[in-house]
Design a protein around this motif. Structure first.
Motif, PDB file in Angstrom:
ATOM      1  N   SER A   5       0.938  -1.094  -0.047  1.00  0.00           N
ATOM      2  CA  SER A   5      -0.224  -0.196  -0.081  1.00  0.00           C
ATOM      3  C   SER A   5       0.725   1.221  -0.193  1.00  0.00           C
ATOM      4  O   SER A   5       2.135   1.376   0.339  1.00  0.00           O
ATOM      5  N   SER A  45      -1.150   5.315   5.864  1.00  0.00           N
ATOM      6  CA  SER A  45      -1.490   4.472   4.879  1.00  0.00           C
ATOM      7  C   SER A  45      -2.374   5.559   3.761  1.00  0.00           C
ATOM      8  O   SER A  45      -3.388   6.097   4.543  1.00  0.00           O
ATOM      9  N   THR A  47      -5.173   4.511   1.918  1.00  0.00           N
ATOM     10  CA  THR A  47      -6.454   4.187   2.050  1.00  0.00           C
ATOM     11  C   THR A  47      -7.024   4.830   3.430  1.00  0.00           C
ATOM     12  O   THR A  47      -8.117   5.291   3.576  1.00  0.00           O
ATOM     13  N   SER A  48      -6.402   4.857   4.539  1.00  0.00           N
ATOM     14  CA  SER A  48      -6.708   5.372   5.837  1.00  0.00           C
ATOM     15  C   SER A  48      -7.153   6.981   5.728  1.00  0.00           C
ATOM     16  O   SER A  48      -7.987   7.556   6.171  1.00  0.00           O
ATOM     17  N   GLU A  50      -7.833   8.471   2.724  1.00  0.00           N
ATOM     18  CA  GLU A  50      -8.963   8.770   1.998  1.00  0.00           C
ATOM     19  C   GLU A  50     -10.022   8.368   2.748  1.00  0.00           C
ATOM     20  O   GLU A  50     -11.164   9.436   2.696  1.00  0.00           O
ATOM     21  N   LYS A  51     -10.145   7.592   3.742  1.00  0.00           N
ATOM     22  CA  LYS A  51     -11.207   7.085   4.414  1.00  0.00           C
ATOM     23  C   LYS A  51     -11.358   8.412   5.528  1.00  0.00           C
ATOM     24  O   LYS A  51     -12.747   8.816   5.930  1.00  0.00           O
TER      25      LYS A  51
END
Length: 59
Positions: A5, A45, A47-48, A50-51
């Motif tokens: 990632s 990360s 992805t976190s 973006e969340k």
């Protein structure tokens, strides 16, 4: 660090999400962001991040 990632620096996260350093620290403490510490630097990360951005209703 997990190479599968993408990891962002604190500076990149602050610019991407438009938050201040202290807000970033609070999100880290509240476990709202996945992070790894390497030396004195924190990496988050993608992805976190973006969340978090979605939860703050940022586009």
């Amino acid at each position: 660090m997990n190479r599968q990632s993408k990891w962002l620096t604190s500076k990149e996260v602050k610019k991407h999400v438009s938050i201040k350093s202290c807000d970033l620290m609070h999100y880290r403490i509240e476990n709202k962001l996945d992070f790894e510490k390497k030396g004195n630097a924190y990496f988050y990360s993608e992805t976190s991040v973006e969340k978090l951005k979605d939860s703050l209703n940022l586009k």
